[in-house]
Design an enzyme around this catalytic site. Structure first.
Site, PDB file in Angstrom:
ATOM      1  N   TYR A 193      -1.579  -1.195  10.548  1.00  0.00           N
ATOM      2  CA  TYR A 193      -1.925  -1.232   9.011  1.00  0.00           C
ATOM      3  C   TYR A 193      -0.496  -0.726   8.350  1.00  0.00           C
ATOM      4  O   TYR A 193      -0.019  -1.352   7.321  1.00  0.00           O
ATOM      5  CB  TYR A 193      -3.052  -0.777   8.648  1.00  0.00           C
ATOM      6  CG  TYR A 193      -3.314  -0.834   6.852  1.00  0.00           C
ATOM      7  CD1 TYR A 193      -3.733  -2.078   6.727  1.00  0.00           C
ATOM      8  CD2 TYR A 193      -2.935   0.198   6.187  1.00  0.00           C
ATOM      9  CE1 TYR A 193      -3.997  -2.240   5.156  1.00  0.00           C
ATOM     10  CE2 TYR A 193      -3.411  -0.046   4.690  1.00  0.00           C
ATOM     11  CZ  TYR A 193      -3.681  -1.393   4.298  1.00  0.00           C
ATOM     12  OH  TYR A 193      -3.795  -1.519   2.974  1.00  0.00           O
ATOM     13  N   SER A 207       0.870  -1.090   0.005  1.00  0.00           N
ATOM     14  CA  SER A 207      -0.045   0.063  -0.001  1.00  0.00           C
ATOM     15  C   SER A 207       0.909   1.164   0.049  1.00  0.00           C
ATOM     16  O   SER A 207       1.972   1.080   0.583  1.00  0.00           O
ATOM     17  CB  SER A 207      -0.772   0.158   1.298  1.00  0.00           C
ATOM     18  OG  SER A 207      -1.550   1.334   1.480  1.00  0.00           O
TER      19      SER A 207
END
Length: 262
Positions: free
Chosen positions: A152, A139
């Site tokens: 995350y 990401s």
């Protein structure tokens, strides 16, 4: 079995995983699709078998569970896998200091431990079969500390460094290793956690299909780190140049004056 071998996609029941499965089936890969939601997996498998004429096998697995993860590893060791997409991921979004520890541990089990073990299982299989392609979904958050997603962000930084390190190790082995860094994508990622897509501007979002097409184009180009929405590679080259400069200076062997004299 298709001549391209079998592509394994985790988190395949919706969103990015479903789009990867659809595109890989259209290219002629047989598929092993892994996800928690068996009903969605079966519906996807039936559609892909009808539309693309490939063999599709499903494996219902919760990658937070060691037994389920071991089942996926064992399956990879048994079949002629030529492509693995580690797409399954957990968000556990919210202020890091108050998101329950169990939720953050579950994130680590999927985003870090499962991705690591499945990557290693696939690489062992690729070596035995003479080649293959590994695609790990990271990401842009890998480069962005976040007060609303510390675990995350940290997990995706791990994915980026782990994948790049594997690529260095496997250079010349006939195994493609790629990290994909999506920005916001129109999936169930936020809604599944009770959040709205409005956390990012509407224009920042792309579709899962656009992401997958760009990612597969990046794989074909041999790119190590694929950021589908980065218009020019120059910013990434600048990041890499600054990283190398940082490492050169950090290896000086001398304590910086501000720490020595303060």
């Amino acid at each position: 079995m298709g001549h391209l071998g079998i592509a394994v996609v985790t988190g395949a029941s919706s969103g990015i995983g479903s789009a990867f499965a659809t595109r890989l089936a259209s290219r002629g890969y047989d598929l092993l699709l892994v996800a928690r939601r068996g009903d969605r997996l079966r519906a996807l498998a039936e559609r892909l078998q009808a539309d693309a004429g490939v063999d599709v096998t499903t494996l219902v697995a919760d990658l937070t569970r060691a037994d389920d993860l071991a089942d996926v590893e064992a399956r990879i060791a048994e079949i002629p896998v030529s492509f693995l997409v580690n797409n399954a991921g957990v968000g556990a979004l919210g202020p890091t200091s108050i998101v329950p520890p169990d939720a953050q541990e579950a994130l680590i089990r999927v985003n870090v431990i499962a991705l690591t073990r499945l990557s290693l299982a696939a690489i062992a299989r690729f070596r035995s079969l003479g080649g293959g392609t590994l695609v790990n979904i990271a990401s842009i958050m890998a480069l962005m500390p976040s007060s609303g997603g510390g675990a995350y962000s940290g997990s995706k930084a791990y994915v980026l460094n782990f994948t790049r390190s594997l690529r260095l190790e496997l250079e010349g082995a006939g195994i493609g290793v790629h990290a994909v860094l999506p920005g916001p994508v129109r999936t169930e990622f936020f809604s599944s956690q009770g959040l709205s897509d409005s956390v990012f501007p509407d224009q920042a979002y792309i579709t899962p299909e656009a992401l997958v097409d760009a990612a597969l184009a990046g794989v074909a180009l041999g790119e190590e780190v694929i950021t589908p929405t980065l218009a020019s590679p120059d910013p990434w080259r600048d990041v890499e140049a600054m990283r190398r400069a940082y490492l050169r200076e950090a290896m000086s062997g001398e304590i910086a004056p501000r720490y020595r004299d303060g």
